[in-house]
Each structure stands twice: as structure tokens, then as C-alpha cells.
Design an enzyme around this catalytic site. Sequence first.
Site, PDB file in Angstrom:
ATOM      1  N   SER A 147      83.677 -14.013 -31.918  1.00 10.36           N
ATOM      2  CA  SER A 147      85.201 -14.502 -31.643  1.00 10.36           C
ATOM      3  C   SER A 147      85.291 -15.938 -32.274  1.00 10.36           C
ATOM      4  O   SER A 147      84.574 -16.766 -32.132  1.00 10.36           O
ATOM      5  CB  SER A 147      84.909 -14.564 -29.940  1.00 10.36           C
ATOM      6  N   TYR A 160      80.926 -17.579 -22.175  1.00 12.84           N
ATOM      7  CA  TYR A 160      81.586 -16.551 -23.108  1.00 12.84           C
ATOM      8  C   TYR A 160      81.525 -16.893 -24.473  1.00 12.84           C
ATOM      9  O   TYR A 160      80.810 -16.268 -25.451  1.00 12.84           O
ATOM     10  CB  TYR A 160      82.945 -16.143 -22.789  1.00 12.84           C
TER      11      TYR A 160
HETATM   12  N1  LIG Z   1      91.321 -10.014 -27.575  1.00 13.34           N
HETATM   13  C1  LIG Z   1      91.227 -11.130 -28.079  1.00 13.34           C
HETATM   14  O1  LIG Z   1      92.253 -12.039 -28.319  1.00 13.34           O
HETATM   15  C2  LIG Z   1      89.836 -11.215 -28.650  1.00 13.34           C
HETATM   16  C3  LIG Z   1      89.584 -12.396 -29.349  1.00 13.34           C
HETATM   17  C4  LIG Z   1      88.120 -12.508 -29.869  1.00 13.34           C
HETATM   18  C5  LIG Z   1      87.345 -11.887 -29.544  1.00 13.34           C
HETATM   19  N2  LIG Z   1      87.634 -10.656 -28.710  1.00 13.34           N
HETATM   20  C6  LIG Z   1      86.576  -9.565 -28.573  1.00 13.34           C
HETATM   21  O2  LIG Z   1      87.058  -8.487 -29.037  1.00 13.34           O
HETATM   22  C7  LIG Z   1      86.268  -7.494 -28.074  1.00 13.34           C
HETATM   23  C8  LIG Z   1      87.337  -6.419 -27.606  1.00 13.34           C
HETATM   24  O3  LIG Z   1      88.281  -7.477 -26.878  1.00 13.34           O
HETATM   25  P1  LIG Z   1      89.570  -6.989 -25.881  1.00 13.34           P
HETATM   26  O4  LIG Z   1      90.424  -7.872 -25.846  1.00 13.34           O
HETATM   27  O5  LIG Z   1      89.810  -5.427 -26.264  1.00 13.34           O
HETATM   28  O6  LIG Z   1      88.595  -6.990 -24.678  1.00 13.34           O
HETATM   29  P2  LIG Z   1      88.747  -6.282 -22.994  1.00 13.34           P
HETATM   30  O7  LIG Z   1      88.168  -7.135 -21.984  1.00 13.34           O
HETATM   31  O8  LIG Z   1      90.280  -5.480 -22.882  1.00 13.34           O
HETATM   32  O9  LIG Z   1      87.726  -4.878 -23.251  1.00 13.34           O
HETATM   33  C9  LIG Z   1      86.396  -4.820 -23.078  1.00 13.34           C
HETATM   34  C10 LIG Z   1      85.797  -3.522 -22.934  1.00 13.34           C
HETATM   35  O10 LIG Z   1      84.442  -3.628 -22.660  1.00 13.34           O
HETATM   36  C11 LIG Z   1      84.180  -2.829 -21.554  1.00 13.34           C
HETATM   37  N3  LIG Z   1      82.966  -3.474 -20.993  1.00 13.34           N
HETATM   38  C12 LIG Z   1      82.762  -4.539 -20.152  1.00 13.34           C
HETATM   39  N4  LIG Z   1      81.591  -4.573 -19.931  1.00 13.34           N
HETATM   40  C13 LIG Z   1      80.943  -3.548 -20.354  1.00 13.34           C
HETATM   41  C14 LIG Z   1      79.323  -2.999 -20.151  1.00 13.34           C
HETATM   42  N5  LIG Z   1      78.519  -3.414 -19.633  1.00 13.34           N
HETATM   43  N6  LIG Z   1      79.154  -1.733 -20.759  1.00 13.34           N
HETATM   44  C15 LIG Z   1      80.164  -0.928 -21.478  1.00 13.34           C
HETATM   45  N7  LIG Z   1      81.322  -1.415 -21.485  1.00 13.34           N
HETATM   46  C16 LIG Z   1      81.800  -2.380 -21.101  1.00 13.34           C
HETATM   47  C17 LIG Z   1      85.461  -2.953 -20.500  1.00 13.34           C
HETATM   48  O11 LIG Z   1      85.365  -1.989 -19.555  1.00 13.34           O
HETATM   49  C18 LIG Z   1      86.539  -2.912 -21.510  1.00 13.34           C
HETATM   50  O12 LIG Z   1      86.911  -1.551 -21.958  1.00 13.34           O
HETATM   51  C19 LIG Z   1      85.649  -8.129 -27.123  1.00 13.34           C
HETATM   52  O13 LIG Z   1      84.031  -8.113 -27.673  1.00 13.34           O
HETATM   53  C20 LIG Z   1      85.989  -9.505 -27.072  1.00 13.34           C
HETATM   54  O14 LIG Z   1      85.167 -10.684 -26.748  1.00 13.34           O
HETATM   55  C21 LIG Z   1      88.597 -10.437 -28.365  1.00 13.34           C
END
Ligand SMILES: NC(=O)c1ccc[n+]([C@@H]2O[C@H](COP(=O)([O-])OP(=O)(O)OC[C@H]3O[C@@H](n4cnc5c(N)ncnc54)[C@H](O)[C@@H]3O)[C@@H](O)[C@H]2O)c1
Length: 254
Positions: A147, A160
Site C-alpha cells: 500500500s 496497518y
Molecule cells: N482500496 C484501497 O484504496 C487500497 C489501497 C492500498 C492497498 N490496498 C490493499 O488492497 C487489498 C484489497 O483492498 P480492498 O479495498 O479490497 O479491501 P477490503 O477490506 O474490502 O477486502 C479485504 C478482503 O480480505 C478478507 N479478509 C480479511 N481478513 C481475512 C483473513 N484473516 N483471511 C482471509 N481473508 C480475509 C476480507 O473478508 C475481504 O474480503 C488489501 O490488501 C488492502 O490493504 C487497498
Amino acid sequence: MNNGKLMGKTVVVTGAAQGIGKAYAERLASEGAQIILVDLKPEPLAEAVEDLRAKGLSAEGKVLDVSNEQDVKRFAQELGQQHPKIHGLINNAAIFSTIKLKPFWEIDASEWDRVMAVNIKGPWMLVGALLPYLRAAGSASVVNIGSDAVWMGKAGYMHYVASKAAVYGMTHAMARELGGDDIRVNTLSPGFTETNVPRETFTQAQLNGIMSAQSLKRVANTDDIVGVASFLISDDSRWLTGQTLHTTGGLLFR
Ligand SMILES: NC(=O)c1ccc[n+]([C@@H]2O[C@H](COP(=O)([O-])OP(=O)(O)OC[C@H]3O[C@@H](n4cnc5c(N)ncnc54)[C@H](O)[C@@H]3O)[C@@H](O)[C@H]2O)c1
């Protein structure tokens, strides 16, 4: 889109029940990969699998808590029996959208530990457990999701940010240790990316700040970044390992 670029590849995507993970799964499946969607949440996972299948894509779902060592080992063994060759893994599952922003001195230790267990210990355990099947593929690609919050030093969720900072180090060390097996390991590092999942990890003020800092002046959505995941899983990136691709619309240059 089906250019067949990923035909014949079996790819595991974690955290695939919703958000960006689901979008990675759909894009990779649409390019011919057989996708194993993994998530903690059974119902949205089943819906995501159905959604992909309804579009004629190849998908199966596995419920797993990536932070549970025994479950990760069992999952890998069972998966290996079904799919002895795993060509790709996207370590996307993380505690993210459910985080409530607070100063770091108000994060309690159990919340800190849980974020670390899911966001960094989980990806490390999964690669280790799937290693026999990644090796068996002959050539494989692991994509760890970072991220750019790390590079911004974003306030309000230090656990985080620290967990994601560790992802870059893990990628570097894994790339060195797995290069001899022709397993590539890279980090895909998103910036702010809009999904249909509500979250508390961004305030409007922060979003305004990011918009003024990004070179491309619009809010990213999942369509903007899934192609990079596809590239990293595909053979087109076969000479790339230990690298970070920042899918941020030109937020910071490094
Ligand atoms: N959306 C953004 O702006 C953004 C920016 C930078 C990085 N990210 C990274 O991208 C990835 C996806 O982001 P997102 O926005 O879709 O997040 P989100 O929170 O919507 O989705 C995360 C998913 O991971 C699953 N999860 C959580 N804990 C778990 C576990 N213990 N075992 C299995 N599954 C588990 C959740 O059920 C969910 O489906 C993440 O790694 C996040 O840190 C997102």
C-alpha cells in the site's frame, strides 16, 4: 476480455470475496486462468464465485482465515491434491476496510496483533505452505499487495501501515530465496482505490490531499489496477522479481 494470456494457469487470490481481490480474480479468470478465490467470509465468497461462474469464468471458493497456521497448512495440502501445480498467488487478504482510524497510542495490543497476523504473517505462511505446488508449476509468480499508505506515512492506522511496510521487505527476501526455483515475487502497491465496500480508512480531507498529490487527477477504481496484477502473474513479467509496481496514478516517484 479473453485474450487467453493466462490459459493453463491456476492462481490463488486471497481476500477475493469483495473489493479489489474480487476484481483481480475476475480479471485473471477472464484471461483464461483457473481461479481459487479464498476468503474468511463464506457468504460473500460464495456470491463472488457464483458471480464469476455466471459470466462463464472458471472459479472455485475456499473459506480460510489466512492468519491461522493449522488452517493454512490444511488448505494448502487439500488444494495441492486437487491442483498439484499452482502458477500464481495474489496475497491480497488484509484487514483494511474495517479499520477505524485512531491515533497510534489508542490502538490496543490485541488489535495490533490481529492486523499483523492477517496482513503479514498470513501472506508469509501461505507462500510457505503452497511452495511445493508453486515449485511444481516450473515457473510461478507471487504478488504481495502492499500500500502506498506506507510511503505517505499515512496517519490514523499505524498497525496497518507497519504491516504493509513489512510486505516490501518480505517481497525482497522471498525474491532472493525463491529465485532458484524460478518463482518470482513482486509487490503491487495500490494508492487510494475506490471499491463498492464502505470503509472508514479515508476521510474526505485525506482524499482531497491525495487528489492534489496524484499526477492523474481522478479517483482510481479497480479497473485501473487489475491489469497490473494480470501482467505480474503472466509470463510477460517473467524477468521481473523483487520489484514494486505502484498503481497510484503517479502519487510519489520512487
Ligand atoms: N482500496 C484501497 O484504496 C487500497 C489501497 C492500498 C492497498 N490496498 C490493499 O488492497 C487489498 C484489497 O483492498 P480492498 O479495498 O479490497 O479491501 P477490503 O477490506 O474490502 O477486502 C479485504 C478482503 O480480505 C478478507 N479478509 C480479511 N481478513 C481475512 C483473513 N484473516 N483471511 C482471509 N481473508 C480475509 C476480507 O473478508 C475481504 O474480503 C488489501 O490488501 C488492502 O490493504 C487497498
